[in-house]
Design an enzyme around this catalytic site. Structure first.
Site, mmCIF file in Angstrom:
data_model
loop_
_atom_site.group_PDB
_atom_site.id
_atom_site.type_symbol
_atom_site.label_atom_id
_atom_site.label_comp_id
_atom_site.label_asym_id
_atom_site.label_seq_id
_atom_site.Cartn_x
_atom_site.Cartn_y
_atom_site.Cartn_z
ATOM 1 N N ARG A 49 0.834 -1.220 0.000
ATOM 2 C CA ARG A 49 0.000 0.000 0.000
ATOM 3 C C ARG A 49 0.869 1.271 0.000
ATOM 4 O O ARG A 49 0.508 2.275 0.600
ATOM 5 C CB ARG A 49 -0.937 0.021 1.214
ATOM 6 C CG ARG A 49 -1.967 -1.081 1.232
ATOM 7 C CD ARG A 49 -2.958 -0.988 0.086
ATOM 8 N NE ARG A 49 -4.098 -1.847 0.272
ATOM 9 C CZ ARG A 49 -4.125 -3.152 -0.047
ATOM 10 N NH1 ARG A 49 -3.073 -3.723 -0.585
ATOM 11 N NH2 ARG A 49 -5.220 -3.864 0.164
ATOM 12 N N SER B 11 -10.700 -0.872 3.571
ATOM 13 C CA SER B 11 -9.901 -1.014 4.798
ATOM 14 C C SER B 11 -9.490 0.365 5.285
ATOM 15 O O SER B 11 -8.896 1.137 4.529
ATOM 16 C CB SER B 11 -8.623 -1.809 4.521
ATOM 17 O OG SER B 11 -8.929 -3.080 4.039
ATOM 18 N N GLU C 142 -4.927 3.741 6.680
ATOM 19 C CA GLU C 142 -4.610 3.492 5.272
ATOM 20 C C GLU C 142 -5.275 4.540 4.382
ATOM 21 O O GLU C 142 -4.773 4.876 3.311
ATOM 22 C CB GLU C 142 -5.103 2.085 4.913
ATOM 23 C CG GLU C 142 -4.485 1.501 3.678
ATOM 24 C CD GLU C 142 -5.494 1.264 2.593
ATOM 25 O OE1 GLU C 142 -5.252 1.725 1.469
ATOM 26 O OE2 GLU C 142 -6.539 0.656 2.855
HETATM 27 N N1 EPU Z 1 -10.431 -10.900 10.433
HETATM 28 C C1 EPU Z 1 -11.071 -11.008 11.637
HETATM 29 N N2 EPU Z 1 -12.067 -10.135 11.933
HETATM 30 C C2 EPU Z 1 -12.458 -9.172 11.077
HETATM 31 C C3 EPU Z 1 -11.798 -9.061 9.820
HETATM 32 C C4 EPU Z 1 -10.781 -9.935 9.532
HETATM 33 O O1 EPU Z 1 -10.761 -11.871 12.448
HETATM 34 O O2 EPU Z 1 -13.385 -8.445 11.393
HETATM 35 C C5 EPU Z 1 -9.374 -11.861 10.103
HETATM 36 C C6 EPU Z 1 -9.953 -12.926 9.184
HETATM 37 O O3 EPU Z 1 -10.182 -14.068 9.938
HETATM 38 C C7 EPU Z 1 -8.882 -13.210 8.196
HETATM 39 C C8 EPU Z 1 -7.910 -12.051 8.320
HETATM 40 O O4 EPU Z 1 -8.357 -11.220 9.371
HETATM 41 O O5 EPU Z 1 -8.204 -14.368 8.580
HETATM 42 C C9 EPU Z 1 -7.804 -11.262 7.045
HETATM 43 O O6 EPU Z 1 -9.065 -10.738 6.676
HETATM 44 P P1 EPU Z 1 -9.449 -10.467 5.142
HETATM 45 O O7 EPU Z 1 -9.226 -11.678 4.341
HETATM 46 O O8 EPU Z 1 -10.816 -9.872 5.100
HETATM 47 O O9 EPU Z 1 -8.382 -9.418 4.630
HETATM 48 P P2 EPU Z 1 -7.714 -8.162 5.322
HETATM 49 O O10 EPU Z 1 -6.298 -8.476 5.612
HETATM 50 O O11 EPU Z 1 -8.547 -7.653 6.447
HETATM 51 C C10 EPU Z 1 -6.794 -7.153 3.104
HETATM 52 C C11 EPU Z 1 -6.828 -5.849 2.371
HETATM 53 C C12 EPU Z 1 -8.154 -5.690 1.641
HETATM 54 C C13 EPU Z 1 -8.317 -6.856 0.673
HETATM 55 C C14 EPU Z 1 -8.253 -8.163 1.471
HETATM 56 C C15 EPU Z 1 -8.307 -9.382 0.578
HETATM 57 C C16 EPU Z 1 -5.410 -4.340 3.649
HETATM 58 C C17 EPU Z 1 -5.355 -3.164 4.546
HETATM 59 N N3 EPU Z 1 -6.627 -4.761 3.304
HETATM 60 O O12 EPU Z 1 -7.776 -7.088 4.131
HETATM 61 O O13 EPU Z 1 -8.091 -4.510 0.895
HETATM 62 O O14 EPU Z 1 -9.544 -6.775 -0.016
HETATM 63 O O15 EPU Z 1 -7.004 -8.219 2.204
HETATM 64 O O16 EPU Z 1 -7.087 -9.583 -0.047
HETATM 65 O O17 EPU Z 1 -4.363 -4.856 3.247
HETATM 66 C C18 EPU Z 1 -8.529 -2.180 1.029
HETATM 67 O O18 EPU Z 1 -7.318 -2.001 0.973
HETATM 68 O O19 EPU Z 1 -9.343 -1.211 1.088
HETATM 69 C C19 EPU Z 1 -9.049 -3.538 1.039
HETATM 70 C C20 EPU Z 1 -10.344 -3.793 1.191
#
Ligand code: EPU
Length: 339
Positions: free
Chosen positions: A164, A238, A334
Site C-alpha cells: 500500500r 480497509s 490506510e
Molecule cells: N479478520 C477477523 N475479523 C475481522 C476481519 C478480519 O478476524 O473483522 C481476520 C480474518 O479471519 C482473516 C484475516 O483477518 O483471517 C484477514 O481478513 P481479510 O481476508 O478480510 O483481509 P484483510 O487483511 O482484512 C486485506 C486488504 C483488503 C483486501 C483483502 C483481501 C489491507 C489493509 N486490506 O484485508 O483490501 O480486499 O485483504 O485480499 O491490506 C482495502 O485495501 O481497502 C481492502 C479492502
C-alpha cells in the site's frame, strides 16, 4: 475553456459520503486540461486535492483550495503473441478495466476485481487483494509534473512500490498527477487461488480448473459478502493497514494470544490482520453515533448516515488506542485523511 466551479459539495465525490465543501472544483477530461489549468500561476499556489473515485479518502473539514477531479477516459490494448499491453486513462473506473480485460481473456488483474476507485489512483497505494498487487502487472504510468507543466513516465522501479505504498505517497507526494497507467497482461493465465476464501468458494461451486472469469466472479462474490457497498453504506474499504511487527514482537503477542492471525511480512517481519486485532478489542459491528465498524469486517469503518469526518476520525483514534492498549501494536490509517 476549463470550468472552475466554486463552493461545490464533495458528498458525491467520496465513497464515505461525507458532506464537506471545496472552495474550487475542476474536472479534468483530457491531459491538456492540466497544462491549461497550471498555466495560470494562481493554481500553482493554491492548496490542491486530486481525486479519482474518492474511495480512499476521509474528508474531515471543508477544503479551502482546488479539488481536481480526474476523468480522463480510454482503454487501449495491443497484443503481441501471448503478451497484452493495456493502457488506461487515469479516470477509468478500476473495475471497468478489470472487466474489459477479463472479458477478453487478458489475465493478470482478475484477483483485483471490484476494488473501488480509479485507474489513476491504483499505483499511488499499489492496490492489492487476494494475493495479487498492482505492481505484479504494472509497466509504467504517465504523470503530469505540476511544477514544470510537463509529462513524465514512471517505470515500476521509479514508483518504489511497497505494501500500500509508492513514491507518490512519499517523496513525490502532491508533485505529480497520474494521467494513465500501462499494464502487461497475458493470454496465458497464471491462476492464483492461494488466498483461502477463493479456493473454498471455487470448491463450493464445483470448479476444479478455474478460468480468469471464474476467479473474477468468486473474488467479486467474496468482496460483496464481506464488504459494505459504498452506494448504500458509506465507507472507504480497509481503514487501517495490516501492521507489520518484528518476529520478536510477534512472539510476545502470540504467547498471550495464540490465535493471532498472521502472515509472513518479509524479512524479519510478521504481518498481523488488523481486522482480527480490532475484533478482539470488541469493536466489530459496533455503532458509535453515526459511525462504526462493518459487521462482517472490522477493518472497514462505515458512515451509517450523516457522519462527519471528525466523527469518523475520532472513532478511528479510539480504535487505535484500544488496539495499542491490548496488543502494543500501533495501527496506521490506510485512507488519506484530508483535514
Ligand atoms: N479478520 C477477523 N475479523 C475481522 C476481519 C478480519 O478476524 O473483522 C481476520 C480474518 O479471519 C482473516 C484475516 O483477518 O483471517 C484477514 O481478513 P481479510 O481476508 O478480510 O483481509 P484483510 O487483511 O482484512 C486485506 C486488504 C483488503 C483486501 C483483502 C483481501 C489491507 C489493509 N486490506 O484485508 O483490501 O480486499 O485483504 O485480499 O491490506 C482495502 O485495501 O481497502 C481492502 C479492502
Amino acid at each position: 475553456m476549463l470550468q472552475i466551479q466554486e463552493n461545490v459539495s464533495l458528498k458525491n465525490f467520496n465513497t464515505f459520503g461525507i458532506e464537506v465543501f471545496t472552495r474550487y472544483f475542476v474536472e479534468i477530461a483530457h491531459e491538456d486540461n492540466l497544462v491549461e489549468l497550471f498555466a495560470d500561476p494562481q493554481w500553482q499556489q493554491t492548496d490542491r486535492l486530486v481525486i479519482g473515485g474518492g474511495s480512499n479518502l476521509l474528508l474531515v473539514n471543508d477544503f479551502n483550495g482546488l479539488v481536481i477531479r480526474m476523468n480522463i477516459r480510454g482503454i487501449e490494448h495491443r497484443i503481441s503473441h501471448q503478451d497484452i499491453f493495456v493502457e488506461a486513462g487515469g479516470g477509468e473506473v478500476w473495475n471497468d478495466l478489470v472487466n474489459f480485460c477479463v472479458d477478453r481473456g487478458y489475465a493478470g488483474i482478475e484477483n483485483l476485481s471490484l476494488i473501488p476507485g480509479s485507474v489513476g489512483a491504483s499505483p499511488i497505494q499499489n492496490i492489492g487483494a487476494y494475493g495479487v498487487e498492482l505492481k505484479d502487472t504494472f509497466v509504467s504510468c504517465r504523470a503530469f509534473e505540476i511544477a514544470t507543466g510537463t509529462f513524465k513516465t514512471f517505470t515500476e522501479a521509479d514508483c518504489k512500490f511497497g505494501y500500500r505504498e509508492s513514491v507518490f505517497k512519499n517523496e513525490l507526494k502532491g508533485l505529480y498527477i497520474i494521467v494513465s497507467v500501462k499494464f502487461h497482461l497475458s493470454l496465458i493465465p497464471n491462476i492464483n487461488t492461494q488466498y483461502g476464501a477463493i479456493g473454498q468458494e471455487l470448491a463450493v461451486r464445483g470448479i476444479t480448473s478455474p478460468t480468469i472469469k471464474d476467479v473474477s466472479q468468486v473474488v467479486s462474490h467474496i468482496r460483496v459478502s464481506k464488504l459494505p457497498d459504498p452506494s448504500t453504506i458509506g465507507n472507504a474499504g480497509s481503514f487501517f493497514k495490516n501492521p507489520l511487527v518484528s518476529v520478536d514482537e510477534f512472539k510476545v503477542i502470540q504467547s498471550k494470544f495464540p490465535d493471532v492471525v498472521n502472515y509472513p511480512g518479509g524479512e524479519g517481519l510478521v504481518k498481523l490482520a488488523a481486522g482480527w486485532l480490532i475484533e478482539q478489542c470488541g469493536w466489530k459491528g459496533k455503532t458509535v453515533g453515526n459511525t462504526g465498524t462493518w459487521k462482517n469486517q472490522a477493518l472497514v469503518l462505515v458512515n451509517h448516515g450523516g457522519a462527519t469526518g471528525t466523527e469518523v476520525f475520532s472513532f478511528s483514534s479510539q480504535i487505535i488506542d484500544s488496539v495499542y492498549t491490548k496488543f502494543g501494536v500501533m495501527l496506521q490509517r490506510e485512507v488519506n485523511i484530508i483535514s
